[in-house]
Motif scaffolding. Structure first.
Motif, short mmCIF file in Angstrom:
data_model
loop_
_atom_site.label_atom_id
_atom_site.label_comp_id
_atom_site.label_asym_id
_atom_site.label_seq_id
_atom_site.Cartn_x
_atom_site.Cartn_y
_atom_site.Cartn_z
N GLY A 6 -17.25 5.95 -3.52
CA GLY A 6 -16.21 4.63 -4.11
C GLY A 6 -14.72 5.19 -3.54
O GLY A 6 -14.12 4.37 -3.36
N ARG A 7 -14.54 6.29 -3.42
CA ARG A 7 -13.35 6.95 -3.02
C ARG A 7 -13.12 6.29 -1.41
O ARG A 7 -12.01 6.15 -0.80
CB ARG A 7 -13.01 8.49 -3.08
CG ARG A 7 -12.82 8.81 -4.35
CD ARG A 7 -12.55 10.23 -4.48
NE ARG A 7 -12.18 10.65 -5.93
CZ ARG A 7 -12.30 11.74 -6.28
NH1 ARG A 7 -12.84 12.66 -5.97
NH2 ARG A 7 -11.92 12.07 -7.79
N ARG A 8 -14.49 6.48 -0.63
CA ARG A 8 -14.23 6.01 0.68
C ARG A 8 -14.34 4.47 0.88
O ARG A 8 -14.55 4.00 2.00
CB ARG A 8 -15.41 6.67 1.62
CG ARG A 8 -15.26 8.10 1.63
CD ARG A 8 -16.19 8.84 2.24
NE ARG A 8 -17.22 8.95 1.67
CZ ARG A 8 -18.35 9.24 2.01
NH1 ARG A 8 -18.80 9.13 3.37
NH2 ARG A 8 -19.56 9.51 1.16
N GLY A 9 -14.34 4.06 -0.39
CA GLY A 9 -14.61 2.27 0.02
C GLY A 9 -16.01 1.81 0.14
O GLY A 9 -15.64 0.75 0.84
N SER A 37 -3.44 5.48 -10.84
CA SER A 37 -3.78 4.33 -10.21
C SER A 37 -5.40 3.85 -9.92
O SER A 37 -5.73 2.93 -9.83
CB SER A 37 -3.09 4.01 -8.93
OG SER A 37 -3.41 4.89 -7.94
N ALA A 38 -6.09 5.06 -10.42
CA ALA A 38 -7.39 5.08 -10.35
C ALA A 38 -7.98 4.32 -11.35
O ALA A 38 -7.71 4.24 -12.59
CB ALA A 38 -8.08 6.51 -10.37
N GLU A 71 0.91 -1.24 0.14
CA GLU A 71 0.02 0.08 -0.04
C GLU A 71 0.87 1.25 0.14
O GLU A 71 0.59 2.16 -0.59
CB GLU A 71 -0.77 -0.15 1.34
CG GLU A 71 -2.05 -0.95 1.20
CD GLU A 71 -2.82 -1.13 2.49
OE1 GLU A 71 -3.78 -1.27 2.41
OE2 GLU A 71 -2.11 -0.85 3.44
N GLN A 95 -4.12 9.82 -9.87
CA GLN A 95 -5.17 9.27 -10.80
C GLN A 95 -4.51 8.12 -11.75
O GLN A 95 -5.48 7.51 -12.27
CB GLN A 95 -5.50 10.32 -11.91
CG GLN A 95 -6.44 11.60 -11.00
CD GLN A 95 -7.66 11.03 -10.48
OE1 GLN A 95 -8.14 10.35 -10.76
NE2 GLN A 95 -7.98 11.88 -9.35
N TYR A 112 1.04 4.38 -2.82
CA TYR A 112 0.53 5.68 -2.07
C TYR A 112 1.05 6.76 -2.96
O TYR A 112 2.16 6.82 -3.02
CB TYR A 112 1.06 6.06 -0.63
CG TYR A 112 0.08 6.77 0.04
CD1 TYR A 112 -0.96 6.89 0.55
CD2 TYR A 112 1.16 8.27 0.29
CE1 TYR A 112 -1.56 7.93 0.96
CE2 TYR A 112 0.45 9.32 0.84
CZ TYR A 112 -0.77 9.11 1.26
OH TYR A 112 -1.52 10.30 1.99
N VAL A 152 -19.17 8.49 -7.14
CA VAL A 152 -17.44 8.51 -6.89
C VAL A 152 -17.19 8.74 -5.61
O VAL A 152 -16.25 8.25 -5.06
CB VAL A 152 -16.95 9.79 -7.96
CG1 VAL A 152 -15.74 9.95 -7.83
CG2 VAL A 152 -17.23 9.24 -9.29
N SER A 153 -17.78 9.67 -4.86
CA SER A 153 -17.35 10.03 -3.59
C SER A 153 -17.47 8.76 -2.58
O SER A 153 -16.65 8.43 -1.78
CB SER A 153 -18.36 11.06 -2.88
OG SER A 153 -17.92 11.40 -1.68
N ARG A 192 -21.95 11.67 -6.37
CA ARG A 192 -22.08 10.77 -5.21
C ARG A 192 -21.55 9.54 -5.00
O ARG A 192 -20.98 8.98 -4.12
CB ARG A 192 -23.58 10.77 -4.64
CG ARG A 192 -23.97 10.19 -3.06
CD ARG A 192 -25.42 10.21 -3.14
NE ARG A 192 -25.69 9.56 -1.97
CZ ARG A 192 -25.80 8.26 -1.61
NH1 ARG A 192 -25.87 7.41 -2.51
NH2 ARG A 192 -26.19 7.73 -0.27
#
Length: 82
Positions: free
Chosen positions: A78-81, A44-45, A34, A42, A38, A75-76, A73
């Motif tokens: 998804g970013r938080r898993g 790695s997105a 990880e 973008q 880090y 996407v948001s 919403r």
């Protein structure tokens, strides 16, 4: 006979490649994998494709603000898993 020798320093009970850490609630430690990824940004997105089906162009135009909000919403989350 098998006791660790600490003549060169170090922490008792900790391997040479380990370090102690005190974390606050909500913090976490990254694995080596990880940590290596880090900050890749973008690159790695993952790519996400969204298909929108509308009856006609006008119905899409009327709902595009809501569609944009729904995508933002998602996407948001998804970013938080989530």
């Amino acid at each position: 006979a098998g006791a660790p020798r600490m003549h060169a320093g170090g922490w008792a009970g900790i391997k040479p490649d380990e370090v102690p850490a005190i974390l606050q609630r909500g913090e976490r430690v990254l694995s080596r994998r990880e940590a290596a990824g880090y900050g890749q940004g973008q690159s790695s997105a993952p790519n996400v494709n969204v298909t929108i089906m509308a009856r006609d162009a006008e119905s899409f135009r009327q709902s595009r603000t809501q569609v944009a909000a729904d995508i933002a919403r998602a996407v948001s989350l998804g970013r938080r898993g989530m």
